[in-house]
Design a protein around this motif. Structure first.
Motif, PDB file in Angstrom:
ATOM      1  N   LYS A 106     -88.808 -18.082 -16.562  1.00  0.00           N
ATOM      2  CA  LYS A 106     -88.225 -19.211 -16.448  1.00  0.00           C
ATOM      3  C   LYS A 106     -86.821 -18.767 -16.232  1.00  0.00           C
ATOM      4  O   LYS A 106     -85.878 -19.812 -15.970  1.00  0.00           O
ATOM      5  CB  LYS A 106     -88.400 -19.931 -17.783  1.00  0.00           C
ATOM      6  CG  LYS A 106     -89.797 -20.316 -18.265  1.00  0.00           C
ATOM      7  CD  LYS A 106     -89.989 -20.838 -19.476  1.00  0.00           C
ATOM      8  CE  LYS A 106     -91.499 -21.097 -19.890  1.00  0.00           C
ATOM      9  NZ  LYS A 106     -91.588 -21.790 -21.162  1.00  0.00           N
ATOM     10  N   PHE A 107     -86.411 -17.758 -16.722  1.00  0.00           N
ATOM     11  CA  PHE A 107     -84.740 -17.289 -16.453  1.00  0.00           C
ATOM     12  C   PHE A 107     -84.714 -16.165 -15.427  1.00  0.00           C
ATOM     13  O   PHE A 107     -85.597 -15.319 -15.045  1.00  0.00           O
ATOM     14  CB  PHE A 107     -84.207 -16.817 -17.832  1.00  0.00           C
ATOM     15  CG  PHE A 107     -84.592 -17.790 -18.981  1.00  0.00           C
ATOM     16  CD1 PHE A 107     -83.727 -19.058 -18.811  1.00  0.00           C
ATOM     17  CD2 PHE A 107     -85.216 -17.773 -19.934  1.00  0.00           C
ATOM     18  CE1 PHE A 107     -83.791 -19.589 -19.963  1.00  0.00           C
ATOM     19  CE2 PHE A 107     -85.458 -18.413 -20.857  1.00  0.00           C
ATOM     20  CZ  PHE A 107     -84.494 -19.434 -21.210  1.00  0.00           C
ATOM     21  N   LYS A 108     -83.583 -16.323 -14.510  1.00  0.00           N
ATOM     22  CA  LYS A 108     -83.565 -15.346 -13.528  1.00  0.00           C
ATOM     23  C   LYS A 108     -82.719 -14.054 -14.032  1.00  0.00           C
ATOM     24  O   LYS A 108     -83.047 -12.888 -13.415  1.00  0.00           O
ATOM     25  CB  LYS A 108     -82.392 -15.981 -12.265  1.00  0.00           C
ATOM     26  CG  LYS A 108     -83.232 -17.144 -11.640  1.00  0.00           C
ATOM     27  CD  LYS A 108     -82.448 -17.600 -10.453  1.00  0.00           C
ATOM     28  CE  LYS A 108     -82.916 -18.471  -9.771  1.00  0.00           C
ATOM     29  NZ  LYS A 108     -81.986 -19.445  -8.832  1.00  0.00           N
ATOM     30  N   LYS A 109     -81.909 -14.139 -15.138  1.00  0.00           N
ATOM     31  CA  LYS A 109     -81.490 -12.952 -15.526  1.00  0.00           C
ATOM     32  C   LYS A 109     -81.318 -13.020 -17.028  1.00  0.00           C
ATOM     33  O   LYS A 109     -81.152 -14.021 -17.761  1.00  0.00           O
ATOM     34  CB  LYS A 109     -79.981 -12.830 -15.019  1.00  0.00           C
ATOM     35  CG  LYS A 109     -79.220 -11.748 -15.318  1.00  0.00           C
ATOM     36  CD  LYS A 109     -77.816 -11.699 -14.647  1.00  0.00           C
ATOM     37  CE  LYS A 109     -76.969 -10.270 -14.769  1.00  0.00           C
ATOM     38  NZ  LYS A 109     -75.965 -10.250 -13.969  1.00  0.00           N
ATOM     39  N   ALA A 110     -81.399 -11.766 -17.647  1.00  0.00           N
ATOM     40  CA  ALA A 110     -81.265 -11.844 -19.161  1.00  0.00           C
ATOM     41  C   ALA A 110     -80.979 -10.272 -19.779  1.00  0.00           C
ATOM     42  O   ALA A 110     -81.050  -9.428 -18.878  1.00  0.00           O
ATOM     43  CB  ALA A 110     -82.802 -12.381 -19.609  1.00  0.00           C
ATOM     44  N   LEU A 125     -90.029  -2.053 -22.399  1.00  0.00           N
ATOM     45  CA  LEU A 125     -90.280  -3.568 -21.819  1.00  0.00           C
ATOM     46  C   LEU A 125     -89.436  -3.872 -20.761  1.00  0.00           C
ATOM     47  O   LEU A 125     -89.597  -4.652 -19.978  1.00  0.00           O
ATOM     48  CB  LEU A 125     -89.828  -4.228 -23.229  1.00  0.00           C
ATOM     49  CG  LEU A 125     -89.930  -5.904 -22.855  1.00  0.00           C
ATOM     50  CD1 LEU A 125     -91.197  -6.376 -22.566  1.00  0.00           C
ATOM     51  CD2 LEU A 125     -89.308  -6.638 -23.978  1.00  0.00           C
ATOM     52  N   SER A 126     -88.104  -3.062 -20.800  1.00  0.00           N
ATOM     53  CA  SER A 126     -87.215  -3.624 -19.653  1.00  0.00           C
ATOM     54  C   SER A 126     -87.805  -3.215 -18.330  1.00  0.00           C
ATOM     55  O   SER A 126     -87.549  -4.021 -17.247  1.00  0.00           O
ATOM     56  CB  SER A 126     -85.762  -2.713 -19.693  1.00  0.00           C
ATOM     57  OG  SER A 126     -86.041  -1.356 -20.074  1.00  0.00           O
ATOM     58  N   ASP A 127     -88.249  -2.086 -18.275  1.00  0.00           N
ATOM     59  CA  ASP A 127     -89.199  -1.687 -17.056  1.00  0.00           C
ATOM     60  C   ASP A 127     -90.192  -2.466 -16.754  1.00  0.00           C
ATOM     61  O   ASP A 127     -90.374  -2.805 -15.388  1.00  0.00           O
ATOM     62  CB  ASP A 127     -89.809   0.020 -16.865  1.00  0.00           C
ATOM     63  CG  ASP A 127     -88.598   0.830 -17.314  1.00  0.00           C
ATOM     64  OD1 ASP A 127     -87.525   0.573 -16.923  1.00  0.00           O
ATOM     65  OD2 ASP A 127     -88.911   1.806 -17.734  1.00  0.00           O
ATOM     66  N   GLU A 128     -90.906  -2.933 -17.565  1.00  0.00           N
ATOM     67  CA  GLU A 128     -92.130  -3.938 -17.256  1.00  0.00           C
ATOM     68  C   GLU A 128     -91.676  -5.133 -16.797  1.00  0.00           C
ATOM     69  O   GLU A 128     -92.135  -5.823 -16.078  1.00  0.00           O
ATOM     70  CB  GLU A 128     -92.893  -3.974 -18.634  1.00  0.00           C
ATOM     71  CG  GLU A 128     -93.798  -2.834 -19.285  1.00  0.00           C
ATOM     72  CD  GLU A 128     -94.656  -2.249 -18.158  1.00  0.00           C
ATOM     73  OE1 GLU A 128     -95.303  -2.998 -17.375  1.00  0.00           O
ATOM     74  OE2 GLU A 128     -94.798  -0.973 -18.032  1.00  0.00           O
ATOM     75  N   GLY A 133     -90.401  -8.810 -11.647  1.00  0.00           N
ATOM     76  CA  GLY A 133     -89.311  -9.580 -10.714  1.00  0.00           C
ATOM     77  C   GLY A 133     -88.060 -10.126 -11.509  1.00  0.00           C
ATOM     78  O   GLY A 133     -87.360 -10.971 -11.049  1.00  0.00           O
ATOM     79  N   MET A 134     -87.932  -9.867 -12.809  1.00  0.00           N
ATOM     80  CA  MET A 134     -86.819 -10.171 -13.671  1.00  0.00           C
ATOM     81  C   MET A 134     -85.528  -9.491 -13.402  1.00  0.00           C
ATOM     82  O   MET A 134     -85.646  -8.142 -13.332  1.00  0.00           O
ATOM     83  CB  MET A 134     -87.237 -10.298 -15.046  1.00  0.00           C
ATOM     84  CG  MET A 134     -86.174 -10.890 -15.991  1.00  0.00           C
ATOM     85  SD  MET A 134     -86.404 -11.174 -17.788  1.00  0.00           S
ATOM     86  CE  MET A 134     -87.656 -12.686 -17.460  1.00  0.00           C
ATOM     87  N   GLU A 135     -84.406  -9.895 -13.156  1.00  0.00           N
ATOM     88  CA  GLU A 135     -83.268  -9.278 -13.327  1.00  0.00           C
ATOM     89  C   GLU A 135     -82.735  -8.935 -14.632  1.00  0.00           C
ATOM     90  O   GLU A 135     -82.413  -9.946 -15.355  1.00  0.00           O
ATOM     91  CB  GLU A 135     -82.170 -10.014 -12.299  1.00  0.00           C
ATOM     92  CG  GLU A 135     -80.950  -9.214 -12.445  1.00  0.00           C
ATOM     93  CD  GLU A 135     -79.804  -9.769 -11.437  1.00  0.00           C
ATOM     94  OE1 GLU A 135     -78.888  -9.670 -11.496  1.00  0.00           O
ATOM     95  OE2 GLU A 135     -80.293 -11.113 -10.750  1.00  0.00           O
ATOM     96  N   ILE A 136     -82.615  -7.776 -15.165  1.00  0.00           N
ATOM     97  CA  ILE A 136     -82.097  -7.182 -16.153  1.00  0.00           C
ATOM     98  C   ILE A 136     -80.608  -6.836 -16.016  1.00  0.00           C
ATOM     99  O   ILE A 136     -80.526  -5.758 -15.546  1.00  0.00           O
ATOM    100  CB  ILE A 136     -83.296  -6.157 -16.976  1.00  0.00           C
ATOM    101  CG1 ILE A 136     -84.610  -6.732 -17.087  1.00  0.00           C
ATOM    102  CG2 ILE A 136     -82.522  -6.025 -18.315  1.00  0.00           C
ATOM    103  CD1 ILE A 136     -84.625  -8.195 -17.859  1.00  0.00           C
ATOM    104  N   GLY A 137     -79.752  -7.680 -16.484  1.00  0.00           N
ATOM    105  CA  GLY A 137     -78.614  -7.216 -16.692  1.00  0.00           C
ATOM    106  C   GLY A 137     -78.058  -6.077 -17.530  1.00  0.00           C
ATOM    107  O   GLY A 137     -77.271  -5.280 -17.141  1.00  0.00           O
ATOM    108  N   GLU A 138     -78.615  -6.259 -18.645  1.00  0.00           N
ATOM    109  CA  GLU A 138     -78.209  -5.306 -19.784  1.00  0.00           C
ATOM    110  C   GLU A 138     -79.587  -4.918 -20.443  1.00  0.00           C
ATOM    111  O   GLU A 138     -80.367  -5.693 -20.504  1.00  0.00           O
ATOM    112  CB  GLU A 138     -77.257  -5.793 -20.721  1.00  0.00           C
ATOM    113  CG  GLU A 138     -75.943  -6.601 -20.271  1.00  0.00           C
ATOM    114  CD  GLU A 138     -75.297  -7.382 -21.236  1.00  0.00           C
ATOM    115  OE1 GLU A 138     -74.779  -6.683 -22.189  1.00  0.00           O
ATOM    116  OE2 GLU A 138     -75.269  -8.551 -21.151  1.00  0.00           O
TER     117      GLU A 138
END
Length: 204
Positions: A106-110, A125-128, A133-138
């Motif tokens: 639901k969110f593009k970046k988190a 979790l960040s890798d998963e 397709g989620m952009e993980i900024g931090e």
């Protein structure tokens, strides 16, 4: 009865993925918090009760949305029973490993917080989430402050640690994979920012 919507989201996700989900009504806490504060006998009773319950139902997998629970059944169970080779007659997996990589968010970046007990099981979790397709900024790898029973025995310290862990995050959305971490961060996160368990934001 805390975070019931998280439980419902987990069941919906598993049903969507094609699993036949059984939720035994007599299950309770896995015993992890008791183990962490030194109440080993009480923890042993809870873990054994649940292993016997799940084995009696005849399930092939026990799926959790809480890495503390999965760690308890995978690792603590053997220690508590005094037999390092003893394992339940079912596979224990964290929910994230069963979700399709075609999932969207639901969110593009988190910001993503990697829960301690999920990382201890070799899952980041960040890798998963990036795979989905989620952009993980931090990425945050530090403890939320609730670990080791501190949530119950020293809530003031737990809040101080939790606040220090997320004080510099830039995104308005913080994702984690642990109900305890979610609850802890929700108490200390800046106004206007929100904390979610990943299953609450993935579109399946």
């Amino acid at each position: 009865r805390r975070q019931q919507e998280l439980a419902f989201s987990t069941i919906r996700a598993l049903n969507h993925a094609g699993f036949n989900v059984a939720v035994p009504k007599t299950q309770k806490c896995c015993g992890h918090p008791l183990m962490r504060i030194g109440m080993a006998e009480e923890a042993r009773d809870l873990v054994q009760r649940h292993v016997s319950l799940f084995e009696s139902v005849g399930v092939s997998q026990v799926v959790t949305a809480c890495p503390d629970c999965s760690f308890t059944f995978k690792e603590d169970y053997r220690r508590l029973m005094g037999d390092r080779d003893r394992k339940p007659r079912f596979e224990v997996v964290d929910l994230i490993s069963l979700l399709p990589e075609t999932s969207t968010s639901k969110f593009k970046k988190a910001v993503c917080h990697n829960p301690c007990y999920l990382s201890k099981q070799g899952v980041r979790l960040s890798d998963e989430l990036i795979k989905r397709g989620m952009e993980i900024g931090e990425v945050i790898d530090e403890c939320c402050g609730a670990g080791g029973g501190v949530y119950f025995t020293n809530p003031k310290l737990a809040q101080e640690v939790g606040q220090r862990t997320i004080t510099s995050i830039q995104s308005d959305i913080l994702l984690t994979g642990c109900p305890f971490c979610k609850e802890q961060f929700s108490k200390v996160i800046d106004q206007g920012k929100k904390v979610f368990h990943y299953i609450e934001v993935l579109n399946l």
